[in-house]
Every structure is written in structure tokens, then in C-alpha cells.
Design a protein around this motif. Structure first.
Motif, PDB file in Angstrom:
ATOM      1  N   ALA A  29      34.283  57.260 108.287  1.00  0.00           N
ATOM      2  CA  ALA A  29      33.001  57.762 108.780  1.00  0.00           C
ATOM      3  C   ALA A  29      31.903  57.416 107.780  1.00  0.00           C
ATOM      4  CB  ALA A  29      33.046  59.272 108.982  1.00  0.00           C
ATOM      5  N   ARG A  85      36.604  72.465 108.328  1.00  0.00           N
ATOM      6  CA  ARG A  85      35.331  71.742 108.367  1.00  0.00           C
ATOM      7  C   ARG A  85      34.478  72.074 107.145  1.00  0.00           C
ATOM      8  NH1 ARG A  85      32.337  69.424 112.545  1.00  0.00           N
ATOM      9  NH2 ARG A  85      33.907  70.176 114.038  1.00  0.00           N
ATOM     10  N   MET A 102      33.432  65.057 113.426  1.00  0.00           N
ATOM     11  CA  MET A 102      32.624  64.845 112.230  1.00  0.00           C
ATOM     12  C   MET A 102      32.155  63.393 112.104  1.00  0.00           C
ATOM     13  SD  MET A 102      34.897  67.128 109.532  1.00  0.00           S
ATOM     14  CE  MET A 102      33.883  66.658 108.126  1.00  0.00           C
ATOM     15  N   GLY A 103      32.510  62.562 113.065  1.00  0.00           N
ATOM     16  CA  GLY A 103      32.047  61.181 113.055  1.00  0.00           C
ATOM     17  C   GLY A 103      33.059  60.168 112.576  1.00  0.00           C
ATOM     18  N   LEU A 127      33.288  69.259 104.387  1.00  0.00           N
ATOM     19  CA  LEU A 127      31.874  68.942 104.191  1.00  0.00           C
ATOM     20  C   LEU A 127      31.447  69.204 102.748  1.00  0.00           C
ATOM     21  CD1 LEU A 127      30.351  70.272 107.530  1.00  0.00           C
ATOM     22  CD2 LEU A 127      30.694  67.886 106.839  1.00  0.00           C
ATOM     23  N   LEU A 170      29.023  58.167 105.364  1.00  0.00           N
ATOM     24  CA  LEU A 170      28.742  59.381 104.607  1.00  0.00           C
ATOM     25  C   LEU A 170      27.242  59.433 104.307  1.00  0.00           C
ATOM     26  CD1 LEU A 170      29.594  61.925 103.236  1.00  0.00           C
ATOM     27  CD2 LEU A 170      30.552  60.596 101.360  1.00  0.00           C
ATOM     28  N   LEU A 221      25.198  64.226 107.508  1.00  0.00           N
ATOM     29  CA  LEU A 221      26.512  64.840 107.649  1.00  0.00           C
ATOM     30  C   LEU A 221      26.684  66.024 106.719  1.00  0.00           C
ATOM     31  CD1 LEU A 221      29.403  64.785 108.841  1.00  0.00           C
ATOM     32  CD2 LEU A 221      30.025  63.185 107.005  1.00  0.00           C
TER      33      LEU A 221
END
Length: 259
Positions: free
Chosen positions: A114, A207, A243-244, A211, A116, A120
Motif C-alpha cells: 500500500a 487497525r 486500508m489500501g 496505523l 504510505l 493514511l
């Protein structure tokens, strides 16, 4: 299932980059090269990633019976089952040979990536990584309900990580509920040992800790997040995709019949 995974078969340089990052981020105790095969063995920890033959060039498939027998003797010396880890770099010739020999195929995993960006992690909780590795390992063993006998081996693996590694533990009421290791390696942030205590899943702890870990890595210069996850772990894969994260390629393991 073909050994070239998802999109990785058409982008071998990308696969090599992430395979190399994975080896640096989760190092085996012993690595022996037979041609371009990386034979990784770790006496203190049984994880297949740390105890497997990893072919790194689809064109390196000569003398397969002899080379597999040599590797088998090394695995036997470590008390480990002979195991191939089949990424897109393994190629079809090795897969065909293992098929003919009746080797089983199991445990498909996805490698995901993903971007970054600030968006995000902007609202992520700021968390300073633990300096106490023993505290992290204790939390990881408790959360994943691991055999405490693995503690020295896990300590050895984490201590051997060469890139900068952040150890994260999220607590609720003073009790650890989630863990993650974030390995900052150039512009990459690799996530390992991601786990949430079973009774606490579905509450957002995973999550939150991810993150926070990625926010730390972003502040240190990482621009791409990546991870490995078992393909049949639907809840984790769903979280990562939300989250992508997108699939890069897959790998699986192979062992002789009866291993």
C-alpha cells in the motif's frame, strides 16, 4: 495453483525486491546458497519462513534430485521437515518436479503493498516503539497463545533484524491486546507479528496498532507499506484491503509426502 502467484510472474524484479526485504526483515539463523536457492534454517524457531528452500531464479533448475537431497540433509540436521517456499521466483520446472515426486502443496500466502501517504496515517495515534524487547515478546506469546519454549528463538530472530525495527504493543486496561513489528528498510515499511487477542478481535485494535506503526515508519522516511498474510485469513485480508493494501504476488509451501 501455479507458482507464479498473482501479478508477480510478469514483474520478477519487483518480486525480488520484496523477497529480499522479507529476508532482511525476518532473518533466519543460517542461510546457505545452492546456486540461487537460499536455504534458510533456524534452530530456535519452527516458522516455515525461517526454515525453507527459497528458489530465487526461475532459470535455476538443474540437478534437482541432487540439490534437494543435499538440502534434505541440512534440514535433517536441524530437525526440520524439508520444505520449499514457492514464490514466483521458483519457476515452473521446480514445481513440475515436485508434482512428479508427489510433494504436497499448502498454506498459500499473499504479499500485499500500500502507498504510505500522509492521508493514511494523519489521524493515527502517535505511539513510541517499545525499547523492552522482552515485554514485546511476552505480549506476542500471550496474544497468540504460543508455547513459551519459543521465547528464545523469537528473541533471536528479532535481535537479528538489521534494518530499523519498531516494536508495538497496544494495551486495553493494562492488558496487551494487539502487537505488531514494523521494519523500516529504506522507503519500505514491512509489517510482521501482527496479531490481536482472539476475544478482542473486531474492536478496531488491529487497525489502530497498524496505523500507529505505519505513522512511525512514515516519519522515518518510509513511503510504501507491505506485509505477508495467509490467503485464507479472511478477516485480516479484509482489514488490509480496507486500508489500501493490494495483492502483489503469492507464495505457498511444498513438502514431501508424509513430511
Amino acid at each position: 495453483m501455479k507458482s507464479d502467484g498473482l501479478s508477480g510472474g510478469s514483474n520478477l524484479p519487483m518480486v525480488r525486491r520484496f523477497e529480499a526485504a522479507g529476508f532482511r526483515a525476518w532473518p533466519a539463523t543460517t542461510v546457505h546458497y545452492d546456486g540461487t536457492w537460499a536455504v534458510r534454517l533456524t534452530g530456535g524457531h519452527p516458522a516455515r519462513r525461517l526454515n525453507s528452500i527459497n528458489p530465487l531464479d526461475p532459470g535455476d533448475h538443474g540437478n534437482l534430485p541432487e540439490r534437494i537431497a543435499r538440502a534434505g540433509r541440512r534440514f535433517a540436521a536441524f530437525g526440520r521437515p524439508l520444505t520449499f517456499r514457492m514464490s514466483p521466483l521458483a519457476g515452473e520446472r521446480i514445481a513440475a518436479h515436485l508434482d512428479a515426486e508427489g510433494w504436497s502443496q499448502f498454506s498459500q500466502s499473499l504479499v500485499m503493498r500500500a502507498p504510505l501517504g500522509d492521508a493514511l496515517v494523519r489521524d493515527a495515534m502517535h505511539q513510541i516503539p517499545l525499547k523492552d524487547m522482552g515485554r514485546f515478546i511476552g505480549a506476542a506469546i500471550a496474544i497468540r497463545n504460543l508455547d513459551p519454549v519459543l521465547r528464545p528463538g523469537l528473541s533471536e530472530v528479532i535481535s537479528s533484524i538489521q534494518p530499523q525495527a519498531g516494536l508495538f504493543v497496544l494495551e486495553e486496561g493494562g492488558v496487551p491486546v494487539s502487537t505488531a513489528i514494523c521494519v523500516h528498510d529504506g522507503d519500505l515499511a514491512g509489517l510482521f507479528e501482527v496479531a490481536t487477542e482472539e476475544s478482542q478481535r473486531g474492536k478496531g485494535f488491529g487497525r489502530r496498532i497498524l496505523l500507529s506503526a505505519l505513522k512511525w515508519a512514515r516519519a522515518h522516511g518510509a513511503r510504501t507499506a507491505w506485509l505477508q498474510v495467509e490467503a485464507d485469513n479472511e478477516s485480516a485480508v479484509g482489514l488490509y484491503r480496507s486500508m489500501g493494501f493490494e495483492d502483489l504476488y503469492s507464495y505457498h509451501y511444498r513438502q514431501p509426502e508424509g513430511a
